[in-house]
Write a protein that holds these residues in place. Structure first.
Motif, PDB file in Angstrom:
ATOM      1  N   GLN A  16       0.837  -1.206   0.000  1.00  0.00           N
ATOM      2  CA  GLN A  16       0.000   0.000   0.000  1.00  0.00           C
ATOM      3  C   GLN A  16       0.873   1.257   0.000  1.00  0.00           C
ATOM      4  O   GLN A  16       0.545   2.246  -0.655  1.00  0.00           O
ATOM      5  CB  GLN A  16      -0.939  -0.001   1.211  1.00  0.00           C
ATOM      6  CG  GLN A  16      -1.946  -1.136   1.226  1.00  0.00           C
ATOM      7  CD  GLN A  16      -2.910  -1.110   0.041  1.00  0.00           C
ATOM      8  OE1 GLN A  16      -3.106  -0.072  -0.594  1.00  0.00           O
ATOM      9  NE2 GLN A  16      -3.497  -2.254  -0.277  1.00  0.00           N
ATOM     10  N   GLU A 119      -6.292 -13.231  11.477  1.00  0.00           N
ATOM     11  CA  GLU A 119      -6.219 -13.085  10.019  1.00  0.00           C
ATOM     12  C   GLU A 119      -4.739 -13.075   9.582  1.00  0.00           C
ATOM     13  O   GLU A 119      -4.362 -13.712   8.592  1.00  0.00           O
ATOM     14  CB  GLU A 119      -6.917 -11.784   9.613  1.00  0.00           C
ATOM     15  CG  GLU A 119      -6.717 -11.369   8.163  1.00  0.00           C
ATOM     16  CD  GLU A 119      -7.424 -12.245   7.148  1.00  0.00           C
ATOM     17  OE1 GLU A 119      -8.379 -12.963   7.537  1.00  0.00           O
ATOM     18  OE2 GLU A 119      -7.006 -12.239   5.970  1.00  0.00           O
ATOM     19  N   ARG A 123      -2.679 -15.603   7.203  1.00  0.00           N
ATOM     20  CA  ARG A 123      -1.965 -15.133   6.005  1.00  0.00           C
ATOM     21  C   ARG A 123      -0.499 -15.551   6.024  1.00  0.00           C
ATOM     22  O   ARG A 123       0.035 -16.079   5.066  1.00  0.00           O
ATOM     23  CB  ARG A 123      -1.970 -13.596   5.958  1.00  0.00           C
ATOM     24  CG  ARG A 123      -3.237 -12.992   5.471  1.00  0.00           C
ATOM     25  CD  ARG A 123      -3.005 -11.494   5.311  1.00  0.00           C
ATOM     26  NE  ARG A 123      -4.261 -10.816   5.063  1.00  0.00           N
ATOM     27  CZ  ARG A 123      -4.353  -9.524   4.799  1.00  0.00           C
ATOM     28  NH1 ARG A 123      -3.263  -8.772   4.768  1.00  0.00           N
ATOM     29  NH2 ARG A 123      -5.515  -8.974   4.575  1.00  0.00           N
ATOM     30  N   GLY A 200      -9.503  -7.295   3.454  1.00  0.00           N
ATOM     31  CA  GLY A 200     -10.158  -7.171   2.154  1.00  0.00           C
ATOM     32  C   GLY A 200      -9.149  -7.244   1.032  1.00  0.00           C
ATOM     33  O   GLY A 200      -7.979  -7.554   1.252  1.00  0.00           O
ATOM     34  N   THR A 201      -9.601  -6.953  -0.194  1.00  0.00           N
ATOM     35  CA  THR A 201      -8.715  -7.050  -1.346  1.00  0.00           C
ATOM     36  C   THR A 201      -7.679  -5.932  -1.305  1.00  0.00           C
ATOM     37  O   THR A 201      -7.895  -4.891  -0.665  1.00  0.00           O
ATOM     38  CB  THR A 201      -9.495  -6.918  -2.665  1.00  0.00           C
ATOM     39  OG1 THR A 201     -10.083  -5.606  -2.692  1.00  0.00           O
ATOM     40  CG2 THR A 201     -10.598  -7.972  -2.775  1.00  0.00           C
ATOM     41  N   VAL A 202      -6.563  -6.140  -2.001  1.00  0.00           N
ATOM     42  CA  VAL A 202      -5.508  -5.115  -2.065  1.00  0.00           C
ATOM     43  C   VAL A 202      -6.089  -3.825  -2.643  1.00  0.00           C
ATOM     44  O   VAL A 202      -5.848  -2.735  -2.123  1.00  0.00           O
ATOM     45  CB  VAL A 202      -4.318  -5.636  -2.909  1.00  0.00           C
ATOM     46  CG1 VAL A 202      -3.271  -4.545  -3.073  1.00  0.00           C
ATOM     47  CG2 VAL A 202      -3.691  -6.861  -2.254  1.00  0.00           C
ATOM     48  N   ASP A 203      -6.907  -3.941  -3.717  1.00  0.00           N
ATOM     49  CA  ASP A 203      -7.488  -2.738  -4.327  1.00  0.00           C
ATOM     50  C   ASP A 203      -8.471  -2.052  -3.381  1.00  0.00           C
ATOM     51  O   ASP A 203      -8.555  -0.817  -3.357  1.00  0.00           O
ATOM     52  CB  ASP A 203      -8.203  -3.099  -5.641  1.00  0.00           C
ATOM     53  CG  ASP A 203      -7.203  -3.410  -6.756  1.00  0.00           C
ATOM     54  OD1 ASP A 203      -6.001  -3.083  -6.596  1.00  0.00           O
ATOM     55  OD2 ASP A 203      -7.626  -3.987  -7.779  1.00  0.00           O
ATOM     56  N   GLY A 204      -9.212  -2.851  -2.620  1.00  0.00           N
ATOM     57  CA  GLY A 204     -10.161  -2.275  -1.666  1.00  0.00           C
ATOM     58  C   GLY A 204      -9.440  -1.470  -0.597  1.00  0.00           C
ATOM     59  O   GLY A 204      -9.873  -0.371  -0.232  1.00  0.00           O
ATOM     60  N   THR A 206      -6.455  -0.166  -0.954  1.00  0.00           N
ATOM     61  CA  THR A 206      -5.873   1.000  -1.639  1.00  0.00           C
ATOM     62  C   THR A 206      -6.890   2.139  -1.726  1.00  0.00           C
ATOM     63  O   THR A 206      -6.543   3.308  -1.520  1.00  0.00           O
ATOM     64  CB  THR A 206      -5.398   0.615  -3.060  1.00  0.00           C
ATOM     65  OG1 THR A 206      -4.369  -0.360  -2.943  1.00  0.00           O
ATOM     66  CG2 THR A 206      -4.855   1.817  -3.807  1.00  0.00           C
TER      67      THR A 206
END
Ligand SMILES: [Zn+2]
Length: 216
Positions: A16, A119, A123, A200-204, A206
């Protein structure tokens, strides 16, 4: 814009931070990179840091902050910087505040990446590396053969000791013990602290980071 990133191992703040740095057109600075660059360039501060490294000692905070100050004063940081791993403790937060004040600059944003410990355990423990070529993998079981291995004989996937669930829980405990006082310090000193939900997703994530930084 000068931004400090805070977050536990595995929260994705490195990725990020790179995205935010690109979006703002500023460099991302980590303590390790800055110290290595100073040592390589052979600056007086770099040589001093090297003397600690060579003895196997930790480089003291005040020397790290002097090196960070030099980096922030360089022309390429004129528009700002993303500081990753620069502030981990209260003395480092105080040190950075002093450095910025002496440069006549201010901290614009402290992004605190928040995510549940379990979480992160999930991961990080999903990570394996090839024992022969050290290639990293996500979500593959230890013991599998690395079929595309560049080494001969081909390696098998192993989990690094650092990525065992118990080791991860310990790293997270250390992080929480160091970071809670840093968060309290920024709150007590009107620091520009913003919590980012790092699940959440990397784009979310971001999108949340961009919103916090005032980008669309
Ligand atoms: Zn391999």
């Amino acid at each position: 814009m000068i931004v400090v990133l805070l977050g536990p191992p595995g929260c994705g703040k490195g990725t990020q931070g790179e995205r935010l740095a690109a979006a703002l057109g500023v460099p991302k600075i980590s303590t390790g990179d800055v110290i290595r660059a100073a040592m390589k360039a052979g600056t007086p501060l770099g040589l001093k840091a090297k003397s600690y490294y060579d003895r196997g000692d930790l480089v003291p905070d005040d020397l790290i902050m002097e090196i960070i100050k030099g980096a922030l004063a360089a022309p390429e940081q004129g528009k700002g910087a993303i500081l990753d791993g620069v502030v981990r403790t209260v003395p480092q937060a105080e040190g950075l505040a002093g450095v910025l004040a002496s440069l006549g600059r201010k901290l614009d944003l402290v992004l605190l990446f928040e995510i549940a410990d379990e979480e992160l355990v999930g991961r990080l423990s999903a990570r394996t590396v090839c024992e022969a070529c050290q290639s990293p993998f996500m979500g593959r079981q230890p013991g599998q053969l690395h079929a595309d291995c560049a080494k001969e004989p081909k390696g098998h996937l192993v989990r690094r000791k650092d990525d065992e669930p118990e080791a991860i829980r310990n790293r997270l405990k250390v992080y929480q013990a160091q970071t809670a006082p840093v968060v309290a310090w920024y709150k007590a000193n009107n620091g520009p602290l913003t919590a980012i939900d790092a699940l959440g997703t990397v784009d979310g994530v971001t999108a949340r980071v961009r919103a916090a930084a005032g980008l669309s």
